[in-house]
Enzyme design. Structure first.
Site: not given
Ligand code: ZN
Length: 165
Positions: A46, A51, A89-90, A131-132, A135
């Site tokens: 995701g 991000q 998380c990226l 999670h997204e 963000h």
């Molecule tokens: Zn993330």
């Protein structure tokens, strides 16, 4: 194919609230396509627009090859149950935490054609959506993780790894 730079924890853009998307433009389409390229390149499941440094309410999720979701201006209508599990998380490379999330969510969003759609998600997909969505509000999972580990120390206590989101 264009891979964008993933912003990492400490970058102030990750703490800002993203803005609603009003219309689909060629630029927005390009952003979405780049978000998929960037997510796949980083082996993530995701990615949210902040991000990659864009404060727009756009999320892409791909939990497996056949299930990809573009969620624009998403809203969670319903949360049910509970799941406690590993999350990465990226934007927080090399770390994994334990996070409790709802096990089921019902989410309403616009798709790439700006059509309203409803998604009933559970398990990993429900976790990814939550999670997204965080963000988009300027929050990272590290704020709510029970435990935050370096991936090296995690390897020892865990057999299979999950991808970051
Ligand atoms: Zn993330």
């Amino acid at each position: 194919m264009a891979i964008r730079t993933i912003r990492e924890i400490g970058d102030p853009i990750l703490n800002k609230r993203a803005k609603e998307v009003k219309e689909m433009t060629p630029r927005m389409k390009e952003l979405i396509s780049d978000m998929y390229d960037t997510m796949r390149h980083a082996n993530g499941v995701g990615l949210a627009a902040p991000q990659v440094g864009i404060l727009k309410r756009i999320i892409v999720i791909e939990t497996d090859e056949e299930s990809s979701y573009t969620l624009i201006n998403p809203v969670i209508l319903k949360r049910e149950g509970e799941q406690r599990g590993y999350e990465g998380c990226l934007s927080v490379p090399g770390k994994t935490g334990i996070v409790t999330r709802p096990n089921q969510v019902v989410c309403e969003a616009l798709n790439e054609r700006m059509e309203r759609c409803t998604i009933e998600a559970e398990g990993l997909l429900a976790r990814c959506i939550c999670h997204e969505m965080d963000h988009l509000e300027g929050h990272l999972y590290t704020e709510i993780a029970e435990e935050l580990m370096d991936n090296e120390e995690l390897e020892e206590s865990r057999e299979n790894t999950e991808s970051g989101t």
